[in-house]
Scaffold this motif. Structure first.
Motif, PDB file in Angstrom:
ATOM      1  N   LEU A  17      -7.661   2.811  12.617  1.00  0.00           N
ATOM      2  CA  LEU A  17      -6.636   2.272  11.719  1.00  0.00           C
ATOM      3  C   LEU A  17      -6.680   0.744  11.679  1.00  0.00           C
ATOM      4  N   VAL A  18      -6.758   0.110  12.829  1.00  0.00           N
ATOM      5  CA  VAL A  18      -6.807  -1.357  12.882  1.00  0.00           C
ATOM      6  C   VAL A  18      -8.089  -1.870  12.225  1.00  0.00           C
ATOM      7  N   ALA A  19      -9.213  -1.223  12.506  1.00  0.00           N
ATOM      8  CA  ALA A  19     -10.480  -1.645  11.901  1.00  0.00           C
ATOM      9  C   ALA A  19     -10.457  -1.436  10.387  1.00  0.00           C
ATOM     10  N   PHE A  23     -10.870  -4.260   7.531  1.00  0.00           N
ATOM     11  CA  PHE A  23     -11.853  -4.096   6.460  1.00  0.00           C
ATOM     12  C   PHE A  23     -11.202  -4.261   5.090  1.00  0.00           C
ATOM     13  N   MET A  24     -10.020  -3.679   4.921  1.00  0.00           N
ATOM     14  CA  MET A  24      -9.326  -3.773   3.641  1.00  0.00           C
ATOM     15  C   MET A  24      -8.923  -5.221   3.341  1.00  0.00           C
ATOM     16  N   PHE A  42     -16.654  -3.695  10.691  1.00  0.00           N
ATOM     17  CA  PHE A  42     -15.395  -3.030  11.006  1.00  0.00           C
ATOM     18  C   PHE A  42     -15.188  -1.794  10.144  1.00  0.00           C
ATOM     19  N   GLY A  43     -15.651  -1.843   8.920  1.00  0.00           N
ATOM     20  CA  GLY A  43     -15.575  -0.672   8.052  1.00  0.00           C
ATOM     21  C   GLY A  43     -16.428   0.472   8.580  1.00  0.00           C
ATOM     22  N   VAL A  44     -17.628   0.152   9.027  1.00  0.00           N
ATOM     23  CA  VAL A  44     -18.515   1.182   9.591  1.00  0.00           C
ATOM     24  C   VAL A  44     -17.932   1.730  10.890  1.00  0.00           C
ATOM     25  N   LEU A  74     -13.084  -0.480   0.281  1.00  0.00           N
ATOM     26  CA  LEU A  74     -14.390  -0.381  -0.369  1.00  0.00           C
ATOM     27  C   LEU A  74     -14.279  -0.650  -1.867  1.00  0.00           C
ATOM     28  N   ALA A  75     -13.245  -0.115  -2.501  1.00  0.00           N
ATOM     29  CA  ALA A  75     -13.049  -0.363  -3.933  1.00  0.00           C
ATOM     30  C   ALA A  75     -12.814  -1.849  -4.204  1.00  0.00           C
TER      31      ALA A  75
END
Length: 88
Positions: A17-19, A23-24, A42-44, A74-75
């Protein structure tokens, strides 16, 4: 589910959740390709922990939050990249 699996699933969820939030928030930083080093690792990591946590915990609804945040990140990242490539 025993105590060890619950603890492990909680760790997977909160770290994912934190990562995913990181990422967002940083996925749109395409200047000098900064997000390849700041956001995407962090997204990966979040995606891997999301997958492991879902497997550990079973059919839990709380992992859907992580998936939605990763999707939004990602969007936003792809929209920013396309916008920058079109205007430069």
């Amino acid at each position: 589910m025993n105590n060890t699996n619950t603890f492990k699933a909680n760790q997977y969820f909160y770290i994912a959740l934190v990562a995913a939030i990181w990422f967002m928030l940083t996925g749109w930083l395409w200047a000098y390709l900064a997000n390849l080093f700041v956001a995407y690792p962090f997204g990966v990591l979040s995606a891997i922990l999301w997958y492991k946590g879902r497997k550990t915990e079973g059919n839990s609804k709380r992992y859907k939050v992580v998936a939605v945040i990763l999707g939004i990140g990602l969007a936003a990242s792809m929209i920013t990249l396309v916008g920058m490539l079109m205007h430069n």
